[in-house]
Design a protein around this motif. Structure first.
Motif, PDB file in Angstrom:
ATOM      1  N   ASN A  22      -7.010   2.221  -6.349  1.00  0.00           N
ATOM      2  CA  ASN A  22      -7.200   3.100  -5.214  1.00  0.00           C
ATOM      3  C   ASN A  22      -8.322   2.539  -4.363  1.00  0.00           C
ATOM      4  OD1 ASN A  22      -8.355   5.385  -3.625  1.00  0.00           O
ATOM      5  ND2 ASN A  22      -6.718   6.520  -4.628  1.00  0.00           N
ATOM      6  N   THR A  23      -8.051   2.409  -3.079  1.00  0.00           N
ATOM      7  CA  THR A  23      -9.056   1.819  -2.194  1.00  0.00           C
ATOM      8  C   THR A  23     -10.324   2.666  -2.111  1.00  0.00           C
ATOM      9  OG1 THR A  23      -7.940   2.896  -0.352  1.00  0.00           O
ATOM     10  CG2 THR A  23      -7.426   0.592  -0.745  1.00  0.00           C
ATOM     11  N   ASN A  24     -10.219   3.960  -2.395  1.00  0.00           N
ATOM     12  CA  ASN A  24     -11.376   4.847  -2.308  1.00  0.00           C
ATOM     13  C   ASN A  24     -12.140   4.954  -3.620  1.00  0.00           C
ATOM     14  OD1 ASN A  24     -10.722   5.556   0.387  1.00  0.00           O
ATOM     15  ND2 ASN A  24      -9.174   6.975  -0.374  1.00  0.00           N
TER      16      ASN A  24
ATOM     17  N   ARG B 265       0.830  -1.203   0.000  1.00  0.00           N
ATOM     18  CA  ARG B 265       0.000   0.000   0.000  1.00  0.00           C
ATOM     19  C   ARG B 265       0.866   1.256   0.000  1.00  0.00           C
ATOM     20  NH1 ARG B 265      -2.496   3.674   3.577  1.00  0.00           N
ATOM     21  NH2 ARG B 265      -4.686   4.114   3.101  1.00  0.00           N
TER      22      ARG B 265
ATOM     23  N   ARG C 107     -12.521   2.339  -6.836  1.00  0.00           N
ATOM     24  CA  ARG C 107     -12.122   1.146  -7.566  1.00  0.00           C
ATOM     25  C   ARG C 107     -12.219   1.313  -9.074  1.00  0.00           C
ATOM     26  NH1 ARG C 107     -11.638  -3.527  -4.535  1.00  0.00           N
ATOM     27  NH2 ARG C 107     -10.857  -4.370  -6.490  1.00  0.00           N
TER      28      ARG C 107
END
Length: 373
Positions: free
Chosen positions: A329-331, A295, A333
């Motif tokens: 990006n985790t925020n 990450r 997708r």
């Protein structure tokens, strides 16, 4: 280093003011070079005296073209060449898509109040250009005003802004070496038992991977964030090599995350451009969790993820297909990008992602044939 070039135009009678202006710029540079900006001052006394084909004034005008800031000092009269330099600077400004050079005109009221016609004509010209010149009773007023203007430019104009000297990450390399792999669902005997210093406890090991993490900063970092977590019932055994750390349960204060089996999140004083750690991930690579990831806890120019299966005796048989890698990006997708996975050698795979922002993840997924485990 960012360079800001200032051209100072004024008549020969203002030699004393030019010297004071130069002193101010030199003093400013003492502070600004620490912020990665150097101010270059162009004044006509500094030009070489040899003859040039096009004439010295044309050389001055050419210098104006390359300046970021043009300053004109005048009082009881405006010299012919100062006026020509202003005209040239204004033409350059008018034709510039980024509106450079920034032009400042400082009028210092004559002590006797008498102004030459060149001054009154020039003040009228400035009014016709909708430019409100600065009126000053002394050069001290000019000095204070210009220093404020310079600071305002750095705050409001991107072209003059101080560079961001916060150390960013040039590259993060995560090399993951698989040491052991068994199928826990088959209830096989663990490979061995491992003592976890951080938890002061032992655990049966069914699969184990060693994470070698190297982070290279663009400058000297003050701190680094170690942010590791494991999925499922995985356990983390982390060793920070650089900076050197004391045993977690000895001198360092124990944080809540330190006592969790599957998470470590701590800040370390770095005072270096390198961060290096070795972490053992235990019992995290099992069915439905056959991937490893890294990450970006802050913006990173490049992340390189390397996963090595070559130490496993059956590594040639256990994969049904080639591994796949993604950058997401985790925020959001929707920003997911498929990455190319290359084989460095048999059983060793690499994927790289560039221009990562905070929260981005690079992941490599494997299709494991558990019947071969």
């Amino acid at each position: 280093m960012k360079f800001i070039k200032i051209f100072l135009a004024s008549s020969s009678k203002m030699a004393e003011y030019r010297k004071l202006f130069e002193i101010d710029i030199n003093r400013m540079n003492i502070d600004w070079v620490k912020k990665d900006i150097f101010i270059e001052l162009e004044i006509w006394e500094e030009f070489d005296e040899y003859m040039v084909k096009e004439g010295k004034q044309n050389e001055y005008n050419r210098t104006v073209d390359g300046c970021d800031i043009f300053v004109l000092l005048f009082s009881d009269f405006v010299g012919r060449y100062s006026k020509e330099e202003f005209t040239h600077a204004f033409e350059t400004f008018s034709n510039s898509p980024v509106q450079l050079p920034k032009i400042f005109t400082y009028f210092i009221e004559p002590a006797d109040g008498i102004k030459d016609s060149s001054t009154t004509d020039f003040l009228a010209e400035l009014g016709g250009l909708n430019h409100y010149h600065s009126i000053n009773k002394s050069f001290e007023e000019v000095r204070k005003k210009f220093q404020k203007e310079m600071l305002d430019l750095t705050a409001k104009e991107p072209h003059f802004a101080f560079p961001d000297l916060t150390p960013g990450i040039n590259e993060k390399v995560q090399y993951i070496k698989m040491l052991h792999l068994t199928d826990r669902q088959k209830k096989t005997t663990p490979v061995y038992r491992k003592y976890i210093e951080r938890l002061q406890d032992e655990e049966d090991v069914y699969d184990e991977a060693q994470f070698f993490e190297l982070v290279i900063y663009s400058g000297k970092g003050k701190s680094s964030l170690a942010n590791n977590y494991s999925r499922s019932n995985g356990t983390i055994d982390m060793q920070v090599i650089i900076p050197k750390q004391e045993p977690i349960n000895d001198k360092l204060p124990v944080q809540e995350d330190d006592l969790m089996k599957n998470a470590v999140r701590r800040n370390f004083d770095l005072d270096s451009n390198v961060f290096y750690s070795v972490t053992n991930f235990i019992n995290a690579f099992q069915q439905n969790n056959t991937f490893y990831q890294t990450r970006a806890d802050e913006p990173i120019k490049c992340i390189r993820l390397i996963i090595d299966f070559s130490a496993l005796p059956n590594h040639r048989k256990i994969q049904r297909s080639a591994p796949k890698a993604e950058h997401y990006n985790t925020n959001d997708r929707t920003q997911t990008k498929e990455l190319t996975v290359s084989a460095i050698k048999e059983g060793v795979y690499q994927a790289a992602a560039t221009a990562l922002i905070e929260g981005d993840i690079v992941v490599m997924r494997f299709d494991i044939n558990w019947d071969e485990i």
